[in-house]
Design an enzyme around this catalytic site. Structure first.
Site, PDB file in Angstrom:
ATOM      1  N   LYS A 198     -24.736 -15.461  -9.582  1.00 56.35           N
ATOM      2  CA  LYS A 198     -25.412 -14.489  -9.862  1.00 56.35           C
ATOM      3  C   LYS A 198     -24.829 -13.853  -8.481  1.00 56.35           C
ATOM      4  CE  LYS A 198     -30.277 -13.452 -10.689  1.00 56.35           C
ATOM      5  NZ  LYS A 198     -30.322 -12.603  -9.804  1.00 56.35           N
ATOM      6  N   CYS A 254     -45.682  -1.270  29.733  1.00 56.51           N
ATOM      7  CA  CYS A 254     -44.599  -1.256  28.913  1.00 56.51           C
ATOM      8  C   CYS A 254     -43.072  -1.048  29.240  1.00 56.51           C
ATOM      9  CB  CYS A 254     -45.477   0.019  28.606  1.00 56.51           C
ATOM     10  SG  CYS A 254     -44.425   0.642  26.903  1.00 56.51           S
ATOM     11  N   LYS A 298     -31.938 -20.004  -8.393  1.00 58.91           N
ATOM     12  CA  LYS A 298     -32.181 -19.663  -7.122  1.00 58.91           C
ATOM     13  C   LYS A 298     -31.680 -20.599  -6.267  1.00 58.91           C
ATOM     14  CE  LYS A 298     -34.165 -15.288  -8.041  1.00 58.91           C
ATOM     15  NZ  LYS A 298     -34.201 -13.690  -7.147  1.00 58.91           N
ATOM     16  N   GLU A 350     -22.253 -18.396 -14.520  1.00 62.62           N
ATOM     17  CA  GLU A 350     -21.820 -17.177 -13.774  1.00 62.62           C
ATOM     18  C   GLU A 350     -22.396 -17.601 -12.966  1.00 62.62           C
ATOM     19  OE1 GLU A 350     -22.484 -14.066 -16.112  1.00 62.62           O
ATOM     20  OE2 GLU A 350     -22.271 -15.328 -17.581  1.00 62.62           O
ATOM     21  N   TYR A 353     -20.609  -8.592 -17.306  1.00 62.86           N
ATOM     22  CA  TYR A 353     -21.274 -10.111 -17.662  1.00 62.86           C
ATOM     23  C   TYR A 353     -21.778  -9.926 -19.452  1.00 62.86           C
ATOM     24  CZ  TYR A 353     -25.444  -8.706 -14.641  1.00 62.86           C
ATOM     25  OH  TYR A 353     -26.298  -8.103 -14.535  1.00 62.86           O
ATOM     26  N   ASP A 372     -25.159 -10.980  -5.666  1.00 67.81           N
ATOM     27  CA  ASP A 372     -26.603 -10.104  -5.051  1.00 67.81           C
ATOM     28  C   ASP A 372     -25.989  -8.584  -5.352  1.00 67.81           C
ATOM     29  OD1 ASP A 372     -29.655  -9.306  -3.957  1.00 67.81           O
ATOM     30  OD2 ASP A 372     -28.991 -10.919  -2.716  1.00 67.81           O
ATOM     31  N   ASP A 407       0.983  -1.509  -0.069  1.00 69.27           N
ATOM     32  CA  ASP A 407      -0.604  -0.160  -0.386  1.00 69.27           C
ATOM     33  C   ASP A 407       1.088   1.201  -0.110  1.00 69.27           C
ATOM     34  OD1 ASP A 407      -1.880  -1.754   0.146  1.00 69.27           O
ATOM     35  OD2 ASP A 407      -2.840  -1.484   1.898  1.00 69.27           O
ATOM     36  N   SER A 414     -34.372  -8.647 -17.394  1.00 71.88           N
ATOM     37  CA  SER A 414     -34.089  -9.514 -16.243  1.00 71.88           C
ATOM     38  C   SER A 414     -34.004 -10.759 -16.634  1.00 71.88           C
ATOM     39  CB  SER A 414     -35.463  -9.059 -15.392  1.00 71.88           C
ATOM     40  OG  SER A 414     -37.173 -10.053 -15.925  1.00 71.88           O
ATOM     41  N   GLN A 452       4.064   1.688  -1.048  1.00 70.29           N
ATOM     42  CA  GLN A 452       4.080   1.584  -2.125  1.00 70.29           C
ATOM     43  C   GLN A 452       3.481   2.737  -3.315  1.00 70.29           C
ATOM     44  OE1 GLN A 452       5.814  -2.294  -2.838  1.00 70.29           O
ATOM     45  NE2 GLN A 452       8.236  -1.210  -2.967  1.00 70.29           N
ATOM     46  N   TYR A 453       2.203   1.875  -3.515  1.00 66.69           N
ATOM     47  CA  TYR A 453       1.525   2.533  -4.566  1.00 66.69           C
ATOM     48  C   TYR A 453       0.929   3.568  -3.680  1.00 66.69           C
ATOM     49  CZ  TYR A 453      -3.179   3.516  -6.000  1.00 66.69           C
ATOM     50  OH  TYR A 453      -4.616   4.263  -6.936  1.00 66.69           O
ATOM     51  N   CYS A 459     -42.612   2.960  29.345  1.00 66.60           N
ATOM     52  CA  CYS A 459     -43.217   4.039  30.556  1.00 66.60           C
ATOM     53  C   CYS A 459     -44.125   3.615  31.080  1.00 66.60           C
ATOM     54  CB  CYS A 459     -44.300   4.500  29.402  1.00 66.60           C
ATOM     55  SG  CYS A 459     -46.138   3.837  28.813  1.00 66.60           S
ATOM     56  N   CYS A 494     -47.244   7.597  26.358  1.00 66.63           N
ATOM     57  CA  CYS A 494     -45.606   6.637  26.540  1.00 66.63           C
ATOM     58  C   CYS A 494     -45.043   7.763  25.456  1.00 66.63           C
ATOM     59  CB  CYS A 494     -46.171   5.928  25.859  1.00 66.63           C
ATOM     60  SG  CYS A 494     -45.066   4.418  25.337  1.00 66.63           S
ATOM     61  N   CYS A 512     -49.954  -1.183  24.344  1.00 67.81           N
ATOM     62  CA  CYS A 512     -49.416   0.165  25.691  1.00 67.81           C
ATOM     63  C   CYS A 512     -49.989   0.982  25.730  1.00 67.81           C
ATOM     64  CB  CYS A 512     -47.901   0.635  26.065  1.00 67.81           C
ATOM     65  SG  CYS A 512     -48.070   1.972  26.889  1.00 67.81           S
ATOM     66  N   ARG A 557     -29.981   0.471 -13.450  1.00 66.91           N
ATOM     67  CA  ARG A 557     -30.847  -0.337 -14.063  1.00 66.91           C
ATOM     68  C   ARG A 557     -32.668   0.565 -14.389  1.00 66.91           C
ATOM     69  NH1 ARG A 557     -33.175  -6.359 -14.097  1.00 66.91           N
ATOM     70  NH2 ARG A 557     -35.469  -5.911 -14.150  1.00 66.91           N
TER      71      ARG A 557
HETATM   72  S1  IVH Z   1     -27.347 -11.210 -17.114  1.00 62.71           S
HETATM   73  C1  IVH Z   1     -29.742 -10.611 -20.238  1.00 62.71           C
HETATM   74  N1  IVH Z   1     -25.788 -12.346 -15.546  1.00 62.71           N
HETATM   75  O1  IVH Z   1     -29.761 -10.460 -11.937  1.00 62.71           O
HETATM   76  C2  IVH Z   1     -29.764 -10.954 -18.849  1.00 62.71           C
HETATM   77  N2  IVH Z   1     -27.344 -11.224 -14.272  1.00 62.71           N
HETATM   78  O2  IVH Z   1     -32.922 -11.347 -12.935  1.00 62.71           O
HETATM   79  C3  IVH Z   1     -29.220  -9.935 -18.071  1.00 62.71           C
HETATM   80  N3  IVH Z   1     -27.569 -10.772 -11.991  1.00 62.71           N
HETATM   81  O3  IVH Z   1     -30.630  -7.703 -13.224  1.00 62.71           O
HETATM   82  C4  IVH Z   1     -29.129 -10.491 -16.634  1.00 62.71           C
HETATM   83  N4  IVH Z   1     -25.224 -11.514 -11.529  1.00 62.71           N
HETATM   84  O4  IVH Z   1     -28.609  -7.555 -12.340  1.00 62.71           O
HETATM   85  C5  IVH Z   1     -26.786 -11.836 -15.517  1.00 62.71           C
HETATM   86  N5  IVH Z   1     -23.729 -12.924 -14.287  1.00 62.71           N
HETATM   87  C6  IVH Z   1     -25.225 -12.492 -13.633  1.00 62.71           C
HETATM   88  C7  IVH Z   1     -25.874 -11.609 -12.769  1.00 62.71           C
HETATM   89  C8  IVH Z   1     -26.528 -11.250 -13.312  1.00 62.71           C
HETATM   90  C9  IVH Z   1     -25.640 -10.348 -10.888  1.00 62.71           C
HETATM   91  C10 IVH Z   1     -28.284 -10.114 -11.583  1.00 62.71           C
HETATM   92  C11 IVH Z   1     -28.767  -8.813 -13.005  1.00 62.71           C
HETATM   93  C12 IVH Z   1     -29.889  -9.057 -13.566  1.00 62.71           C
HETATM   94  C13 IVH Z   1     -30.925  -9.636 -12.606  1.00 62.71           C
HETATM   95  C14 IVH Z   1     -31.300 -10.916 -13.883  1.00 62.71           C
END
Ligand code: IVH
Length: 658
Positions: free
Chosen positions: A115, A401, A312, A113, A226, A117, A34, A83, A36-37, A404, A424, A419, A136
């Site tokens: 997913k 309570c 999921k 891949e 992605y 969150d 760190d 989505s 050095q950076y 109070c 209160c 209560c 989005r």
């Molecule tokens: S592909 C056309 N890849 O999941 C498909 N989505 O319900 C576009 N998400 O809004 C999504 N990891 O925010 C894709 N490896 C991944 C993801 C991913 C998380 C989220 C993304 C999207 C939601 C889809």
């Protein structure tokens, strides 16, 4: 022409710092300490200070710069941000496999891949420079958060585009809050007396939508990209991922390719076991058909591609012990028992509390202080106790309570204990919080600690006192100065003429949520007319049942009527709401339950109203549609009992033609 020696050194330094940022933030393989950076960074900053004319916007020193305005500008996406369809078990994934094989032929490769969150994000590069970052939003139109996203160090400000890409292209992916950073942020927030974030995803969303990019910069958000639009010469998802990495964007290394669905199922299983080793939350895995030509053949349904599915994970569960059961007093005096737990990590996040709702549920589950319990956390949902391996019913609400000392009673037919002391202090505080909160009078800057002080100093007892406050009194509060006091004063004045529905909601009439408040406001038009309405008139309003009508009537006949009068005397002037527009949903009654992904519930309700429909709080035989989001509860059960039309989020937006 002689090149300025400073220019040469500047370019060297920038290139070197970019390389080390990439090694550190993208590849997680730092070569420098760190210190050095920091030394390189300092040299660059000093050199730029000496040569301000040579500073360039994509220099590593320029990440925090510019300011976002109070309102983020709306931007339309080049192509909609879609989505995914969900699959919750093996059968659904096998069905997906059969479906796509029937359409795309036998030879398929799947890319898996994780997913992530987090928060979906779109980055636009133009001539190799990052020119825009957008959330989005509703998928068509998002918010411009460029100033904030520029501060994320895994997002290159300048890149070398892959051959074959047009000058302008978009990269899409996810912004997320690393778990360790999230835990630390919440500890700091709590220490500062602020409300902690519910989960890493909310924290990421909150951090990206900061007015001050400096705050975002301090949050250490991370990214995984992605998608690439257009795809250029990439012929498959796998090539896209490799291409993104080649452009120095951060790409999740835990990707895999399979020629059959069995591999996909194994991958899903593997990450179910190992998800805790990650520094981020995942809520499933995304399965995509690799080849672009096959993707194209399959196309889209409504809002999601036919060529991908989100497989999921079920909600996370863990065992822990109940340390004690503490009762919290809400604005109506209702006591809510909450289990204080021995801290346990569930889905990567430390859980310390779980709501137990009421006495009956505590005993139905058999929870008691000292009990071992199984707790669960699913996305946005507040942690809850799922089961007790050795249940022991018999827990009792306190008779007094805890705040109070007033009497606690249970008024049949209600299940809750209350209560009944109207003075209160806990109730007073919660009533004020509700009054000033979102969807009610929406008085920004009037948070918990300010309200506590106002009550303590006896400046405010009920909401009408807020409108008698003077700037001088606000300046005196802790953490206030002239400017902040003037600002809060201004906000209070502005809130005087909120629409009638918000005002009604703010009053806190028992059983009346924002949707019912809107119905009442439209029906009665003025506060006076509503306050005078008898039960028969009230029952006539669609969405208002007998017990609600009785509550509304009782409210205005008693303390509520007095409060309303005091507010009017203090100069609050609720504005009539416009008549319902005619539209596609006219006459249709909607009830929302659970959490929606694309917008908040009030926003979805507003959308329904704009199209002429009605959004009510309670499910009845008159309800046309129940829209069930994530973790929908009793309303969904009731809808199923009544055999009503239940829509998931996707179907709801499809119905709206969005
Ligand atoms: S592909 C056309 N890849 O999941 C498909 N989505 O319900 C576009 N998400 O809004 C999504 N990891 O925010 C894709 N490896 C991944 C993801 C991913 C998380 C989220 C993304 C999207 C939601 C889809």
């Amino acid at each position: 022409m002689k090149v300025n020696p400073a220019t040469r050194r500047l370019e060297q330094l920038r290139a070197e710092i970019r390389r080390h940022e990439h090694l550190y933030y993208v590849l997680d393989q730092p070569e420098l300490t760190d210190a050095q950076y920091d030394a390189l960074f300092l040299e660059l900053r000093q050199l730029e200070e000496q040569h301000p004319d040579l500073v360039e916007p994509d220099s590593p020193t320029q990440r925090v710069g510019g300011t976002a305005s109070e309102q983020f500008a709306k931007v339309r996406h080049r192509s909609p941000m879609l989505s995914l369809q969900n699959a919750f078990d093996v059968e659904e994934v096998l069905a997906f496999d059969r479906r796509v094989r029937a359409l795309a032929g036998r030879s398929l490769v799947y890319v898996c891949e994780l997913k992530i969150d987090g928060l979906a994000m779109s980055l636009t590069y133009d001539h190799g420079k990052l020119v825009r970052a957008a959330t989005r939003g509703d998928g068509q139109v998002g918010e411009d958060v460029t100033a904030n996203v520029r501060t994320l160090r895994s997002v290159p400000l300048a890149i070398e585009p892959l051959a074959g890409l047009p000058v302008t292209f978009e990269v899409r992916g996810e912004v997320y809050f690393p778990l360790a950073a999230f835990e630390k942020l919440n500890r700091d927030m709590e220490a500062a007396g602020r409300q902690p974030f519910m989960n890493p995803r909310n924290a990421a969303a909150g951090s990206v939508r900061q007015i001050d990019p400096g705050v975002t910069a301090g949050r250490n958000l991370q990214t995984f990209m992605y998608a690439l639009d257009p795809a250029g010469r990439s012929r498959s998802q796998w090539e896209v991922l490799e291409g993104l990495a080649a452009m120095d964007l951060r790409v999740n290394p835990n990707r895999a390719r399979f020629e059959n669905i069995e591999g996909v199922i194994e991958y899903h299983h593997h990450w179910q076991q190992h998800r805790h080793e990650l520094d981020h939350e995942i809520d499933g895995v995304v399965v995509k058909i690799d080849r672009h030509d096959q993707q194209q053949e399959l196309g889209f349904v409504a809002r999601s591609p036919r060529w991908a599915v989100a497989y999921k994970y079920a909600a996370e569960q863990q065992e822990t012990q109940v340390e004690e059961i503490v009762c919290y007093v809400g604005r109506t005096g209702v006591l809510t028992p909450v289990a204080h737990l021995r801290p346990v990590i569930v889905g990567g996040v430390t859980v310390r509390n779980a709501t137990l709702h009421n006495e009956a549920l505590v005993n139905q589950k058999g929870v008691y202080p000292g009990a071992t319990v199984v707790v669960q956390r699913a996305g946005d949902v507040i942690p809850e106790v799922v089961s007790v391996p050795e249940p022991k019913p018999g827990w009792k609400m306190p008779a007094k309570c805890p705040v109070c000392g007033g009497d606690v009673v249970r008024e049949e037919p209600y299940i809750a204990h209350r209560c009944i002391n109207p003075f209160c202090p806990a109730q007073r505080l919660e009533r004020l919080r509700h009054f000033a909160g979102r969807g009610a009078m929406d008085i920004d800057g009037l948070g918990l600690s300010t309200l506590q002080q106002l009550i303590q100093r006896e400046l405010v007892q009920d909401p009408s006192d807020l409108y008698r406050l003077q700037v001088e009194q606000l300046i005196d509060l802790d953490r206030f100065a002239v400017k902040s006091a003037q600002k809060l004063f201004q906000r209070l004045q502005e809130s005087r003429d909120r629409p009638l529905d918000r005002f009604l909601y703010a009053l806190g009439i028992p059983q009346v949520g924002s949707a019912t408040a809107e119905l009442l406001a439209r029906e009665f038009n003025t506060l006076e007319r509503l306050a005078e309405a008898d039960e028969a008139e009230l029952i006539n309003v669609e969405g208002v049942g007998a017990s609600m009508a009785a509550e509304i009537h009782r409210f205005f006949a008693g303390t509520g009527g007095e409060l309303a009068r005091r507010l009017l005397d203090a100069g609050v002037r609720p504005q009539p709401v416009a008549a319902a527009p005619q539209g596609a949903l006219s006459g249709k009654i909607f009830v929302f339950t659970g959490t929606l992904e694309r917008m908040s519930r009030p926003e979805a309700e507003e959308l329904v109203r704009q199209l002429g429909g009605k959004a009510t709080g309670g499910v009845s035989a008159r309800t046309h549609y129940v829209v069930a989001g994530e973790a929908a509860g009793s309303k969904l059960e009731k809808a199923q009992r009544l055999k009503l039309r239940v829509l998931d989020e996707e179907a709801f937006f499809a119905l709206l033609g969005r």
